[in-house]
Design an enzyme around this catalytic site. Sequence first.
Site, PDB file in Angstrom:
ATOM      1  N   ASP A  83      67.985  78.489 -19.848  1.00 24.14           N
ATOM      2  CA  ASP A  83      67.515  77.266 -19.189  1.00 24.14           C
ATOM      3  C   ASP A  83      68.704  76.513 -18.612  1.00 24.14           C
ATOM      4  O   ASP A  83      69.669  76.241 -19.340  1.00 24.14           O
ATOM      5  CB  ASP A  83      66.857  76.354 -20.235  1.00 24.14           C
ATOM      6  CG  ASP A  83      65.389  76.155 -20.000  1.00 24.14           C
ATOM      7  OD1 ASP A  83      64.912  76.416 -18.881  1.00 24.14           O
ATOM      8  OD2 ASP A  83      64.710  75.744 -20.958  1.00 24.14           O
ATOM      9  N   LYS A 112      66.449  79.739 -15.819  1.00 25.61           N
ATOM     10  CA  LYS A 112      65.186  79.048 -15.551  1.00 25.61           C
ATOM     11  C   LYS A 112      65.516  77.615 -15.173  1.00 25.61           C
ATOM     12  O   LYS A 112      66.432  77.018 -15.742  1.00 25.61           O
ATOM     13  CB  LYS A 112      64.284  79.073 -16.783  1.00 25.61           C
ATOM     14  CG  LYS A 112      63.028  78.212 -16.644  1.00 25.61           C
ATOM     15  CD  LYS A 112      62.003  78.527 -17.698  1.00 25.61           C
ATOM     16  CE  LYS A 112      62.154  77.786 -18.996  1.00 25.61           C
ATOM     17  NZ  LYS A 112      62.138  76.310 -18.864  1.00 25.61           N
ATOM     18  N   GLU A 114      63.549  73.738 -13.657  1.00 27.33           N
ATOM     19  CA  GLU A 114      62.278  73.021 -13.539  1.00 27.33           C
ATOM     20  C   GLU A 114      62.065  72.433 -12.148  1.00 27.33           C
ATOM     21  O   GLU A 114      63.018  71.969 -11.518  1.00 27.33           O
ATOM     22  CB  GLU A 114      62.227  71.879 -14.576  1.00 27.33           C
ATOM     23  CG  GLU A 114      62.281  72.374 -16.006  1.00 27.33           C
ATOM     24  CD  GLU A 114      62.207  71.236 -17.036  1.00 27.33           C
ATOM     25  OE1 GLU A 114      62.005  70.067 -16.641  1.00 27.33           O
ATOM     26  OE2 GLU A 114      62.351  71.548 -18.225  1.00 27.33           O
ATOM     27  N   GLU A 182      53.540  74.940 -17.938  1.00 21.66           N
ATOM     28  CA  GLU A 182      53.505  74.215 -19.215  1.00 21.66           C
ATOM     29  C   GLU A 182      52.446  73.114 -19.212  1.00 21.66           C
ATOM     30  O   GLU A 182      52.395  72.282 -18.296  1.00 21.66           O
ATOM     31  CB  GLU A 182      54.897  73.612 -19.522  1.00 21.66           C
ATOM     32  CG  GLU A 182      54.920  72.838 -20.832  1.00 21.66           C
ATOM     33  CD  GLU A 182      56.303  72.670 -21.439  1.00 21.66           C
ATOM     34  OE1 GLU A 182      57.294  73.200 -20.903  1.00 21.66           O
ATOM     35  OE2 GLU A 182      56.376  71.992 -22.488  1.00 21.66           O
TER      36      GLU A 182
END
Length: 280
Positions: A83, A112, A114, A182
């Site tokens: 992340d 990863k 967001e 999510e």
Amino acid sequence: MRITTHTIKEYKKQKRKIIALTAYDYSAAKVLDNAGVDVILVGDSLAQVALGYENTLSVTINEMLHHAKAVVRGVKNSLVVVDLPFLSYQVSKKEAIYNAGKCLQIGAQAVKLEGASEDILKTIKKMVSIGVPVMGHIGFTPQSVNALGGNRVQGKTADHAEELLKQAKDLQSAGCFAIVLEMVPSETANLITENLDIPTIGIGAGLGCDGQILVTDDLLGKYVDFKPSFVRRYAEIGKESERAVKNFIFDVQNGKYPGINETFYMSECETEKLCQTEKK
Ligand code: KIV
């Protein structure tokens, strides 16, 4: 056999569910790898679960890299994804590329990040163009917890579901190999999953996703500060560990630990010499 980002995409075509879990250290990574987990995410949930911060905003790229190195050392087969934490990819494209590159340099296979804003999409395109595989993450995005007004389910209306579908398509066009969804209703997750070629990996997003991810410490009952409603506990490691430690305390206080088999002894001949020394 080593799982790659291509394997993950292939699994969607084969309708084989993708299994993803988080790890933050060597021994946890080894357990997941041995068990056959496809994707091991060094999640920024590291912030709360391993470092005791209040949310994911406090963890830094250096902390992520420190833990990711340990995870990489414990993994033979799973795909290791790191992340990118808050502020490590939003400030400038240059910094984002550098930080993503660092993750690959320490042995991870992908990163990863967001969101799906214009800037993020440009950053992802650049990363992909230089050989950094990227996993997207939309729906509830914990790094935006303040802007989203808390841990809230996203995509609850038809309009918002369509908006999330657009974001997912944009991430796919930008070159993401998979997307984490999510905390979205299953209807929204299904709409997105059915309209993408790349796999969706759900967390609190229902059964219809191409795979599922959970925070391992939630699944094992090891992190007990907070239990999201979508978590299923497969063990109570926290309680079991406390019981074990209490037994250790009891044994030490009552002279029951260490026992004969847990103690080193001298040979008889050396013990004899020692007795003579004592007499002198
Ligand atoms: O950091 C994390 O743990 C995540 C979840 C999707 C598992 O991003």
